[in-house]
Structures are given as C-alpha cells and as structure tokens.
Design a protein around this motif. Sequence first.
Motif: not given
Lengths: 240, 178
Positions: B23-24, B27-28, B31-33, B51-52, B55-56, B59-60
């Motif tokens: 996930l990290e 995001y790296r 995340g910017g996109l 954005t949050q 990604f959440v 991931w789920r």
Amino acid sequence: MNETDRYAERPAGDPTPGRAEELLQRAGDLSPAPEGPLWERIQAEVDGVGRDELEARRRAGGARTRRRVGRWPLLAAAAAGALVAWVGTQVVGAGAPRDEIVVADAALSDLPEAGATVDGTAEVVSVDGERRLRVQLDELPDTGEGYLEVWLLRPDVSGLVTVGVIADTTAEFSLPATVDLQEYPVVDISREQLDGDPSHGGTSLVRGELHTADAGPGEPPPAATDDLTSTSSTDREAYR
Amino acid sequence: MSVEVGDDDEIAVAWENAEPDALERAYRRWGGLVHGLARRAVGPDDADDVTQAVFVSAWRGRTTYDRGSAPLGAWLVGITRRRIADQLRARQRQAPVAQEQDDVPDDAAWTAADSTDLLTVYEELERIGDPQRRIILLAYVEDLTQREIAERLDLPLGTVKTHTNRTLARLRTLLGGA
C-alpha cells in the motif's frame, strides 16, 4: 524552438493541438506525492484507527504505532509485568501515594553524530496498571528552530512508534497497552522541524535501550543500530 | 518522474500478494497522480479526502484487483474516478443550490468536463504503460522535444515519434475525437 521537432507531426487532418495535450499541459506535473500527513491518515484508517482518534492522540502527545501491533504483545507485556519489583514511590502531582512498578529502564546516551552531548535516563513505570515512559535528560539539547520528539524503535530500526514531544529535561508519557517494549525497546529522541511532516526527521540526538526489570544487567545500548542520524532522504522514506 | 520502468509491475505483484508494504509503495508511486486528479475535480479542500478514500478502498478491495486485466495504476485511476463521483454527489446533497467550485479559485479553470477528460487521459496512459506514458508526459508536461525525449529514454527518435503519434491518436479517440 522548432514546433515540428517539439511535437510529432499531427495525424493527417488534425492541424490543432489536441485536447489531451492541452489538458496534460494545464494539469502540469502530477507525480509529486501530496504534502501533509495524508499517508499517516490512510495508514491509520487501514489499521482501524479513526481520524479523530489519530488527531486526539497527536494532541495528547500519546503514542501511535506505525505498524500494526498484534495481540501477542499484550500477553508479553503482561508476562513481563508479573516479574518486576515493587518500589512504591510517589507520583509527583498525584493526590495520594500510589504504587508504581518499574517495568524497564534505560541509560540514554548522546549520539556522537548529532553533535549533542546530553545523557539521561528513561524508565517505564506501571502506575495503577497504566504504563508510563518517564524521560529525564541532564540538559535540554539544542533544538534549533524545531522541537524534540520521543520515539520507541525496534533494535534494527525497522519500525518505530512515536511517543510524544519533550519540551523540558523531564517528561512523562502514557504508553498504550498495545505497545510491546520487547519489540520496541529503544528510546530515541530526535530533533524535528516544524514542517508538518509527522515522520521521524532523521536526526536522532539521544538514544538508549530499555531493559525489562527482570532481565538483569542488560547489554549496552545498540551501537550497531543503523543510525537514523545518518539516514539519507531515501532511507528516510522507509520510515514514512 | 523518477520511477523507473518496471517498478510499476513490481508494485502490482506486491499488491496482489498483499505484501505489508504494498500500500505504501503504491501510494508513493500513484499518490501524487490520484491527488492531482482529485484536486482538479473537487478542489484542494476535498482532494485529501478523496485520495484517502481511494487508497483505503483500493486496499480493502485488493482481492478484486486482477493484474491480468489492468495495470495497478489504471485500476487506481478508475477508483479515483468513482471516489470523485461520490464526493461530488455528497456535495450536491449537502448544498442543492449550485455553488460549484466557488471555493477553489486555484482550479477555477477546471470544468467538470476537463477534469473528467484528464482522468480518461491518465487512466489510458497508465493502461498503456511505459515507454509510451513517459514519452507523452515528457513531451507535454515537461515540454521536452522529441529529440530530447529520445536521448533521455535512450530510444531511437523514430520510435519516440511513432509512440507519440499513436498514443495521441488513441487519446483523441477516447476523448471523442476532439
């Protein structure tokens, strides 16, 4: 500059710059990661910690874990607690004398790379069942424009827990029951900038390893820990 | 743009295997996109929330991801599109009176149609992947010449031109030939 060279020739019959090109130009570079504690928020939500709770913890100077802490550390902590000695000192500011148990202690030494010459002690005491980390420094290290933050690290620095901000030579922090001191035994004090970035700033000033009270004479603090003091920005990414 | 060719697929493999750092890493990389696309669509105030949510929820829902059917970046942009729609719907419910984008002076020039098309462009670039993606971004975001791109990516100039033309044609078709 030559336009023909700059952009490839347009497909036949389309003399105007396309909408896709125009949008890409207007949007600019989207590759930099967003600023602020967004990653922290995402990780907290994935780990089941609500945003309000995260904010509350931060304000309270409480601890938050960066990696999920499983259930077994609770048992390990309980087992360690069963073997410690009672010392029964009075907590400053408490209304009545309360029994407290020293669960673990550490000698804190300055890290030579940090340019600081500060030593101190740290101990974890259990007061009415709540664990507290008490830090005492001989003097307050120079914080420059920033501030000092207390962390608990794994010995190999593969993970860390933030404990809170220390603004004086003594400070006491409440430790959540879920933090396993066997897993995160190294007390680390870092110099942080007021840059809104909640991760470890990479400059550790003082460090020492906690030894549980029943463990007898402990080993010296881990000189071999890959110092956060020398982390490059790339390494630092790993802690974010 | 520092991400090297091949990294994306590695992240996708880690993601499929639910590795702890996947996930990290995602995001790296994206995340910017995701944040940038969200910002153009909902403004800076809500872009963090979108954005949050992206990604959440990604991931789920990671077990629904199939590396065979889409690269991870394209999948994430697709989720971004849906979370943006959620956000705009929620906003409409809260304020039925149209006060569209009053609070986003920075991005006032971005209409709903613009931000939707930008999503389409980036989703397709992530789907096509490198080197086409990088060629297009170097040309239109970093404003390099075709020759400079060829040198940067160590590709023949002809290849760069061909990729540019084909990718632009593809994007043009997706956007309805505009």
